[in-house]
Design an enzyme around this catalytic site. Structure first.
Site, mmCIF file in Angstrom:
data_model
loop_
_atom_site.group_PDB
_atom_site.id
_atom_site.type_symbol
_atom_site.label_atom_id
_atom_site.label_comp_id
_atom_site.label_asym_id
_atom_site.label_seq_id
_atom_site.Cartn_x
_atom_site.Cartn_y
_atom_site.Cartn_z
ATOM 1 C CG ASP A 327 -2.350 0.871 1.449
ATOM 2 O OD1 ASP A 327 -2.479 1.006 -0.070
ATOM 3 O OD2 ASP A 327 -3.078 1.067 1.989
ATOM 4 C CD GLU A 330 -0.246 5.068 -4.123
ATOM 5 O OE1 GLU A 330 -1.220 4.367 -4.552
ATOM 6 O OE2 GLU A 330 0.170 5.772 -3.393
ATOM 7 C CG ASP A 396 -8.663 4.742 -0.061
ATOM 8 O OD1 ASP A 396 -8.006 3.463 0.074
ATOM 9 O OD2 ASP A 396 -7.675 4.994 0.762
#
Length: 613
Positions: A327, A330, A396
């Protein structure tokens, strides 16, 4: 400008490889067998401004008046990309997104265009910041450009989308073989703890007759959110806890973050000295993430990737975990989106940014494999080639009826871009903490489960502020209806697993937008119905307070799964109930206990011999 061009055929598809200004791409493609040739008929421009973006290099082609444009990965737009501009830049969207949020978590620089007489493909192998304008800022052109002045791109010409994706996967890399257990019903929460409560959650599902295939542990399992640690108050004996879950048939997936807390007493931080992202002065780049001030592993360094792989291997071996959830890759920085003025061995981060999460996935995958496990990685970020190492999910999402429709568009867009293992947070990750009422809309929750029925990733995940949506807490009839969907999912796992094999061998997506088979039918360019493999058409109900919907059936004969009613294609029909699944003529589908056939002898569902009394 220096231009080198090579061409040939890959899996029967015409392929051109073009190198502009002698690039040395960080992500290598398999282009062996291509020979020097003239470049394809495309415009190439240097130092061009598109909108507000100044680009070092760009590729342009004319946009035909009837030309359809598909792909570009995770884009919160309709399936046809015409008249839109997209930022090629991975970001953490910050807890919620809606239709037309741009950019998103993933950048997949592949698109295809459909004209009356041909299907073209375009793959741009640059992880730098860029832009794709599909006849929006420049009305009559498709423009794809990057800040970097060097570029490798590939041009494809094919007769079918399927053959185009086969050629793409041969060059970029085939999808990894997804473990069969990963197709089951998975549960997650930000965050489940302590270990004793988690065991009770699994037992309550068992009482309902629901098999949990996998459980995810979010960041609260860690000590102070530090990588490679356990909070021993919440998880006093993680090895025994995981062993007990395995005894219940549940796999365990732990979350990883790509950064380490700055703490001179923290062993992983001390071990990783020399392996971190730097600033312009060669100092460690420091910024904010869950543990506080952190340093990020530089996955563009071979030495750093090898270190991460070894740490992953040690973690998996010591605790016997079954998967890793990567997670915030990016990469994300709290309050800033991503890095500000970071460098990788003196190369500016802006030229490499979009491949950061991909290289983390590669190192994590390798670590799991070296530990003797079937690798299972779930990644939020992505770049060209992520299918070789990871499943992806759409981040999300916010619980709402509009989001329900959007999730189908995102999953189909990723699938047609060469990323076959996709899914979304069933029920929506965010809810009332984002000012959206939806957690107690049980009809909406049912529709999320139905829409996710054939998603490669079938995971129920919720944020801390979201209302509980474990099945055993739901009232009737919603509890019964959702349990029926989960049961149907397990029934179809043999079929889905065959599609996984197909993806692994040929690069075919599991979920296929209708134009995949019917590219010249204008009615198929929709995101609310899709093919599952070649044999099933799924059209989830997406509107509130209804148990039916209008479905377009392309050419051919189709049988309604629940009733056996037969329909002729090239027409719109009304679904007999609220779970519209149609079987295509000529199909034979193997389920867990039954076989479905639809041929000249009609439509039949028969029990397999071992299940007959």
């Amino acid at each position: 400008m220096k231009i080198e061009s090579f061409s040939g055929t890959v899996n029967g598809v015409e392929v051109h490889r073009v190198l502009l200004n002698e690039p040395n791409p960080v992500i290598k493609l398999d282009t062996k067998g291509l020979s020097p040739s003239n470049p394809p008929p495309l415009e190439i421009k240097e130092d061009i401004t598109v909108g507000k973006e100044k680009l070092g290099i760009a590729v342009q082609k004319k946009l035909g008046v009837k030309e359809r444009v598909l792909g570009l990965g995770e884009r919160t737009y309709e399936m046809d990309r015409r008249r839109a501009t997209f930022n090629l830049w991975n970001v953490d969207v910050g807890g919620r997104y809606t239709w037309y949020t741009d950019p998103m978590y993933k950048t997949i620089n592949f698109m295809m265009t459909v004209n009356d007489d041909e299907i073209l493909g375009f793959l741009f192998n640059s992880p730098s910041k860029g832009i794709a304008d599909i006849g929006n800022l420049i009305y009559d052109k498709i423009t794809v450009g990057f800040v970097d002045k060097k570029l490798e791109f590939l041009f494809f010409r094919a007769e079918k989308m399927e053959s185009l994706l086969e050629a793409l996967s041969s060059i970029v890399g085939k999808p990894f073989m997804l473990p069969e257990w990963a197709l089951g019903y998975q549960i997650s929460r930000y965050s489940y703890y302590p270990s004793s409560l988690i065991l009770d959650v699994i037992k309550e599902h068992e009482k309902e007759g629901i098999q949990i295939s996998a459980l995810y542990l979010d960041i609260d399992y860690m000590e102070g959110y530090k990588m490679f640690t356990w909070d021993r108050d919440r998880f006093p004996n993680p090895k025994e806890f995981i062993k007990e879950l395995h005894g219940m048939g549940v796999k365990v997936i732990t979350i990883f973050s790509p950064c380490l807390k700055l703490d001179q007493k923290y062993r992983p931080f001390k071990e990783a000295m020399g392996l971190f992202v730097e600033n312009e002065n060669g100092e460690i780049y420091v910024d904010d993430m869950w543990p506080g001030k952190c340093a990020w592993i530089d996955f563009f360094s071979t030495e750093a990737r090898d270190w991460w792989s070894r740490k992953t291997e040690e973690w998996v071996k010591e605790y016997d975990v079954d998967g890793i959830w990567t997670d915030m890759n990016e990469p994300a920085v709290l309050g800033k989106g991503t890095f500000v003025s970071a460098y990788h061995d003196k190369t500016p981060h802006t030229l490499l940014h979009n491949a950061y999460g991909l290289l983390e996935a590669e190192a994590t995958f390798r670590g799991m494999k070296n530990a003797g496990k079937e690798p299972y990685i779930l990644s939020r970020s992505a770049y060209n080639g992520i299918q070789k190492y990871a499943v992806v999910w759409t981040g999300d999402n916010v619980s709402s009826w509009e989001d329900l429709r959007l999730q189908l568009s995102l999953a189909l867009s990723l699938s047609i871009s060469g990323v076959p293992y996709v899914g979304f947070d069933i029920g929506g990750f965010s809810g009332r903490e984002e000012g959206v009422r939806g957690g107690r809309d049980y009809e909406l929750l049912l529709r999320y489960f139905q829409a996710g029925l054939f998603m490669p990733l079938f995971r129920n995940h919720k944020s801390k502020g979201g209302e509980d949506q474990e099945i055993y807490l739901l009232p009737e009839p919603w509890r019964r209806r959702i349990k029926e969907v989960i049961g149907l999912r397990y029934d179809f796992i043999p079929y889905l697993y065959e599609l996984v094999r197909e993806a692994h061998e040929y690069g075919h997506p599991l979920l296929r937008p209708l134009p995949y088979y019917f590219p010249h039918d204008n009615n198929t360019y929709v995101c609310d119905e899709f093919m599952v493999g070649k044999d099933l058409l799924m059209a989830p109900v997406l509107e509130k307070c209804t148990n039916k919907r209008r479905v377009y059936l392309p050419e051919g004969k189709w049988a309604y799964l629940n009733t056996g009613e037969i329909f002729e294609g090239n027409d719109f029909v009304s679904s007999p109930d609220d779970l519209p699944i149609f079987v295509r003529y000529g199909s034979k589908i193997e389920l867990r206990e039954r076989t479905i056939t639809f041929n000249e002898n009609g439509f039949k569902i028969e029990l397999k011999n071992q299940y007959r009394k």
